[in-house]
Design a protein around this motif. Structure first.
Motif, mmCIF file in Angstrom:
data_model
loop_
_atom_site.group_PDB
_atom_site.id
_atom_site.type_symbol
_atom_site.label_atom_id
_atom_site.label_comp_id
_atom_site.label_asym_id
_atom_site.label_seq_id
_atom_site.Cartn_x
_atom_site.Cartn_y
_atom_site.Cartn_z
ATOM 1 N N PHE A 88 99.922 98.304 38.676
ATOM 2 C CA PHE A 88 99.384 97.615 37.459
ATOM 3 C C PHE A 88 100.339 98.327 36.277
ATOM 4 N N LEU A 89 100.352 99.675 36.251
ATOM 5 C CA LEU A 89 101.149 100.475 35.187
ATOM 6 C C LEU A 89 102.550 100.230 35.262
ATOM 7 N N ALA A 90 103.052 100.048 36.594
ATOM 8 C CA ALA A 90 104.563 99.884 36.649
ATOM 9 C C ALA A 90 104.824 98.295 36.140
ATOM 10 N N ASN A 91 103.842 97.344 36.356
ATOM 11 C CA ASN A 91 104.171 96.117 35.718
ATOM 12 C C ASN A 91 104.043 96.195 34.369
ATOM 13 N N ALA A 92 103.079 96.933 33.523
ATOM 14 C CA ALA A 92 102.959 97.119 32.151
ATOM 15 C C ALA A 92 104.374 97.899 31.610
ATOM 16 N N SER A 93 104.807 98.610 32.157
ATOM 17 C CA SER A 93 105.952 99.677 31.907
ATOM 18 C C SER A 93 107.203 98.775 31.759
ATOM 19 N N ASN A 121 102.063 95.477 20.854
ATOM 20 C CA ASN A 121 101.102 94.567 20.627
ATOM 21 C C ASN A 121 100.795 93.512 21.956
ATOM 22 N N ILE A 122 102.106 93.000 22.280
ATOM 23 C CA ILE A 122 101.915 92.110 23.435
ATOM 24 C C ILE A 122 101.433 92.708 24.761
ATOM 25 N N VAL A 123 101.737 93.980 24.913
ATOM 26 C CA VAL A 123 101.604 94.788 26.018
ATOM 27 C C VAL A 123 99.704 95.109 26.254
ATOM 28 N N THR A 124 99.670 95.667 24.843
ATOM 29 C CA THR A 124 98.035 96.093 24.716
ATOM 30 C C THR A 124 97.355 94.799 24.759
ATOM 31 N N ASN A 125 97.486 93.718 24.347
ATOM 32 C CA ASN A 125 96.938 92.499 24.599
ATOM 33 C C ASN A 125 96.897 91.934 26.123
ATOM 34 N N PHE A 126 97.932 92.097 26.890
ATOM 35 C CA PHE A 126 98.011 91.868 28.328
ATOM 36 C C PHE A 126 97.005 92.816 28.946
ATOM 37 N N MET A 127 97.161 93.984 28.718
ATOM 38 C CA MET A 127 96.095 95.160 29.431
ATOM 39 C C MET A 127 94.743 94.997 29.120
ATOM 40 N N GLY A 128 94.664 94.580 27.850
ATOM 41 C CA GLY A 128 93.004 94.390 27.285
ATOM 42 C C GLY A 128 92.431 93.029 27.883
ATOM 43 N N THR A 129 93.414 91.892 27.978
ATOM 44 C CA THR A 129 92.759 90.860 28.519
ATOM 45 C C THR A 129 92.792 90.930 29.954
ATOM 46 N N THR A 130 93.354 91.816 30.668
ATOM 47 C CA THR A 130 93.502 91.960 32.357
ATOM 48 C C THR A 130 92.063 92.738 32.544
ATOM 49 N N PHE A 131 91.471 93.692 31.737
ATOM 50 C CA PHE A 131 90.575 94.315 32.071
ATOM 51 C C PHE A 131 89.128 93.864 31.704
ATOM 52 N N LEU A 132 89.494 92.955 30.797
ATOM 53 C CA LEU A 132 88.152 92.072 30.344
ATOM 54 C C LEU A 132 87.993 91.020 31.140
ATOM 55 N N LEU A 133 89.058 90.251 31.791
ATOM 56 C CA LEU A 133 88.836 89.355 32.862
ATOM 57 C C LEU A 133 88.312 89.995 34.233
ATOM 58 N N ALA A 134 88.482 91.363 34.429
ATOM 59 C CA ALA A 134 87.931 91.845 35.491
ATOM 60 C C ALA A 134 86.423 91.927 35.501
ATOM 61 N N ILE A 135 85.943 92.387 34.292
ATOM 62 C CA ILE A 135 84.548 92.676 34.132
ATOM 63 C C ILE A 135 83.844 91.067 34.171
ATOM 64 N N LEU A 136 84.493 89.971 33.362
ATOM 65 C CA LEU A 136 83.954 88.817 33.627
ATOM 66 C C LEU A 136 83.973 88.360 35.117
ATOM 67 N N GLY A 137 85.159 88.602 35.931
ATOM 68 C CA GLY A 137 84.938 88.073 37.239
ATOM 69 C C GLY A 137 84.052 88.896 38.162
ATOM 70 N N GLY A 138 83.937 90.101 37.879
ATOM 71 C CA GLY A 138 82.637 90.833 38.408
ATOM 72 C C GLY A 138 81.184 90.367 38.267
#
Length: 87
Positions: free
Chosen positions: A18-23, A42-59
């Motif tokens: 995941f961090l390799a994809n972000a870099s 801003n784009i990368v932090t939005n991507f990471m934040g969305t990913t983490f929030l969607l993981a919580i929603l999916g759980g």
């Protein structure tokens, strides 16, 4: 103990990927798309934040409403549709 070790190793490898994809996204946005540092940060932090929030929603959805396997199939279908649509 063996199963816990396997899960720990899988989690570490997942985070590394995941961090390799972000870099790589940072490099792509800066070198090829020519965004300014503030814009691609801003784009990368939005991507990471969305990913983490969607993981919580999916759980939550997997635990409360549908089975984990069904949620996996739905998520994989959405990912396939989006990636197929953009390529």
């Amino acid at each position: 103990m063996l199963a816990a070790s396997f899960l720990l190793a899988a989690e570490v490898l997942e985070n590394l990927a995941f961090l390799a994809n972000a870099s790589n996204l940072v490099l792509y946005l800066s070198k090829f798309m020519h965004f300014s540092p503030s814009t691609y940060a801003n784009i990368v932090t939005n991507f990471m934040g969305t990913t983490f929030l969607l993981a919580i929603l999916g759980g939550f959805l997997a635990d409360a409403f549908i089975t984990t396997y069904s949620l996996y199939l739905i998520s994989a279908g959405i990912e396939f549709k989006v990636s197929y649509h953009h390529s």
